[in-house]
Scaffold this motif. Sequence first.
Motif, short mmCIF file in Angstrom:
data_model
loop_
_atom_site.label_atom_id
_atom_site.label_comp_id
_atom_site.label_asym_id
_atom_site.label_seq_id
_atom_site.Cartn_x
_atom_site.Cartn_y
_atom_site.Cartn_z
N TYR A 147 0.84 -1.20 0.00
CA TYR A 147 0.00 0.00 0.00
C TYR A 147 0.87 1.25 0.00
O TYR A 147 0.60 2.20 -0.75
N ALA A 148 1.91 1.27 0.82
CA ALA A 148 2.79 2.45 0.87
C ALA A 148 3.45 2.69 -0.48
O ALA A 148 3.60 3.85 -0.92
N ALA A 149 3.85 1.62 -1.16
CA ALA A 149 4.48 1.78 -2.48
C ALA A 149 3.50 2.38 -3.49
O ALA A 149 3.86 3.27 -4.28
N THR A 176 17.50 -5.63 -3.52
CA THR A 176 17.86 -6.27 -2.27
C THR A 176 16.60 -6.78 -1.57
O THR A 176 15.56 -6.12 -1.61
N ALA A 177 16.72 -7.94 -0.94
CA ALA A 177 15.57 -8.54 -0.24
C ALA A 177 16.05 -9.25 1.02
O ALA A 177 17.26 -9.47 1.21
N ASP A 178 15.08 -9.61 1.87
CA ASP A 178 15.40 -10.34 3.10
C ASP A 178 14.28 -11.29 3.45
O ASP A 178 13.32 -11.44 2.70
N VAL A 179 14.38 -11.97 4.56
CA VAL A 179 13.38 -12.85 5.19
C VAL A 179 13.17 -14.17 4.45
O VAL A 179 13.09 -15.23 5.05
N ALA A 229 11.85 -1.49 0.20
CA ALA A 229 10.93 -0.49 -0.38
C ALA A 229 11.34 -0.09 -1.78
O ALA A 229 10.50 0.03 -2.68
N ASP A 230 12.65 0.10 -2.01
CA ASP A 230 13.10 0.50 -3.36
C ASP A 230 12.84 -0.61 -4.37
O ASP A 230 12.41 -0.35 -5.50
N ASP A 245 9.12 -0.86 -5.17
CA ASP A 245 8.72 0.23 -6.06
C ASP A 245 9.17 -0.04 -7.49
O ASP A 245 8.43 0.21 -8.44
N THR A 246 10.38 -0.58 -7.64
CA THR A 246 10.89 -0.86 -8.98
C THR A 246 10.02 -1.88 -9.71
O THR A 246 9.67 -1.70 -10.89
N VAL A 247 9.65 -2.95 -9.03
CA VAL A 247 8.84 -3.99 -9.67
C VAL A 247 7.44 -3.47 -9.95
O VAL A 247 6.87 -3.72 -11.02
N LEU A 248 6.86 -2.73 -9.01
CA LEU A 248 5.52 -2.19 -9.24
C LEU A 248 5.52 -1.18 -10.38
O LEU A 248 4.53 -1.07 -11.13
N ALA A 249 6.62 -0.45 -10.54
CA ALA A 249 6.71 0.48 -11.67
C ALA A 249 6.71 -0.29 -12.99
O ALA A 249 6.04 0.11 -13.96
N ALA A 250 7.44 -1.41 -13.03
CA ALA A 250 7.46 -2.22 -14.26
C ALA A 250 6.09 -2.81 -14.54
O ALA A 250 5.61 -2.81 -15.69
N ALA A 251 5.43 -3.31 -13.51
CA ALA A 251 4.08 -3.85 -13.69
C ALA A 251 3.11 -2.75 -14.09
O ALA A 251 2.18 -2.97 -14.88
N GLY A 252 3.32 -1.55 -13.56
CA GLY A 252 2.46 -0.42 -13.93
C GLY A 252 2.54 -0.10 -15.40
O GLY A 252 1.54 0.31 -16.01
#
Length: 673
Positions: free
Chosen positions: A434-436, A540-543, A589-590, A593-600
């Motif tokens: 949601y924040a993205a 970068t990712a985690d968990v 978060a970055d 945002d990058t992936v959602l921008a591509a999907a957008g």
Amino acid sequence: MPHAAPQGLDRLAYGGDYNPEQWPEETWEEDIALMREAGVTMVSVGIFSWAKLEPSPGVYDFGWLDRLLALLHDAGIRADLATPTVVPPAWFYRAHPDALPVSRAGVRWEFGSRGAICHSSPAYHEAAAGITRALGERYGSHPAVAMWHVHNEYGVPVLECYCETSAAHFRRWLTERYTTLDALNAAWGTAFWGQAYGDWEEIQPPRATPTTCNPAQRLDFARFASDSALENFRRERDLLHQLSPGIPVTTNFMVSPTQCDTIDYWKWAQEVDIVTNDHYLVAEDDRNHINLSMAADLTRSVGGGKPWLLLEHSTSGVNWQTRGISKRPGEMARNSMAHVARGSEGAMFFQWRASRFGAEKFHSAMVPHAGTDSRIWREVVALGADLGSLSGLRGTRTVADAAIVWDWQSWWAQKLEWRPSEDLDTRERAEAVYAALFDRHLTVDFAHPEADLSAYPLVVVPALYLMTQAAGRNLRAYVEGGGTLVVGHFSGIVDEHDAVHPGPHPGALRDVLGLTVEEFQPLRRHERVTLEGPDGHRLTADVWAETVVARGAEPVWTYTDGPAAGCPAVTRHELGEGSAWYLSTRLDADGLDTVLAAAGLDARIAPREDLPRDVEVVRREGAAGRYVFVINHTAADAEVPVGGAGRELFGGRRVEGDLSVPAGTVRVLHLDD
């Protein structure tokens, strides 16, 4: 009853919980005069008044409420009249101590707070119906009553009860759900650990056990608890519909996942005449306005996009959070207008006058302890005037750009014990997505997994561990029809009984995503992984990571290190007229945002690079016209393109081109037809 509005209101609802029983009657007339000064149009009364209305069993004292409603009516102020069934009196518990709820560990809670109710208790059912019937008979046609308010914040602070009465009720609920023991044993997977039941009387609530309890039983008990409270709401609602025809009946939700996680609001929203919500900021969050907007969007969505009503929020700090952070100048107005922008037909508060005693005496109010010579009071009066200028937008609807799929039952299931990683967090992923989208200046609807999604160019599934086959088919049809779908990790894993879907993960999503997951790869605490994608772009990712095998999907980003090194990490699958993206890890978060921008780009959603961060632009449209809300949460003035000319409603000036929005303020534009 179809969607309704509070009766007799020709303006937006503005006011708060009014508890006159806490004050001598000579204060009431002062209160009424101050309400008129502040532009108050409606107050909620009687929520905690059971002991005053019925001081002993079957003996009623309505005189004080008669006088209060007459004062309100004479002043032109409407009443949201409550049934006080959230707080049975001391005399009730003295006679029926078994109506107090029992914890999972077997401890019976005591009288002395609020909401201490076993929702399966026949004695409670009878007593609640009695006070509701008495109120409905006396005030069902009272000219001051705008709507009925049943109970208060179901599920807060406790919903589940593990007593013997609840156990018997749970068994009845299970027989209606499964009909036969064979069906129940199959659904619960009781062949595991030898838990098979041969008689309904053998089944108990999932009380405390030496090790983890059957997760399917835990999930069904959560459903039962939500349903048992809903039965009580329906019982009171039906009485009021009978005794007060034409007056809408509601109960105040707490839709934000930060505030109530025990109620299935998709189901409950179908039962109220008006969806109403209480929302309190997580005050210490640096950008707490995002959680506020998320709660407002989710509230509007459970009501099917119809106008709803904010029934409680705070003028400033609240005393039950770790730190009662006060609201800064202008913040109360921004909070209120954000709810209105996102579909609320008003802004109500808890409470009207700050209490001198009791558990919430340090909770802020419209009339603070400081009195009327205070910043809070001046802002209350100014907000009332501003809301008064927005009466024309009633009935319009908020316009959404994208959707997030959310399901309370999936959240309940994922939170149970012994999942592959304790760091998997449904709520956290929903808030991150949601924040993205908020930062990309997209207004969001939330949707049930089986709802029609065809209106949205972009749909995001942040985390949906539990997914029915019907939901899987629904998402596939959405993509085949031209939609763009983005799915987060650990989704589509189990069915409605918390049983793993047959075949490789992610069972209900294999076809639409065009991949399988060979193995989950939870990461160690503080471990990070790197993803490399187009033109060497790294994320970068985690968990969490997964061993993903592409089966028609195209790898877009690949793990360069960690336990899934060399495997696809983010994929894209063309299917029919649309595309489905999969994120097999928890991106920061970055990266998100990058992936959602591509999907957008797939969804043909134009980026709003002309808007500053933390400046909200939200539209409401309908027969009454088109409205644009601009809310500036920053410390800098903003010039905002609004896509047309119109009249600015706080001052009436004409606007053509960009709209000037000073730091920390709100502007509302009524666009020309």
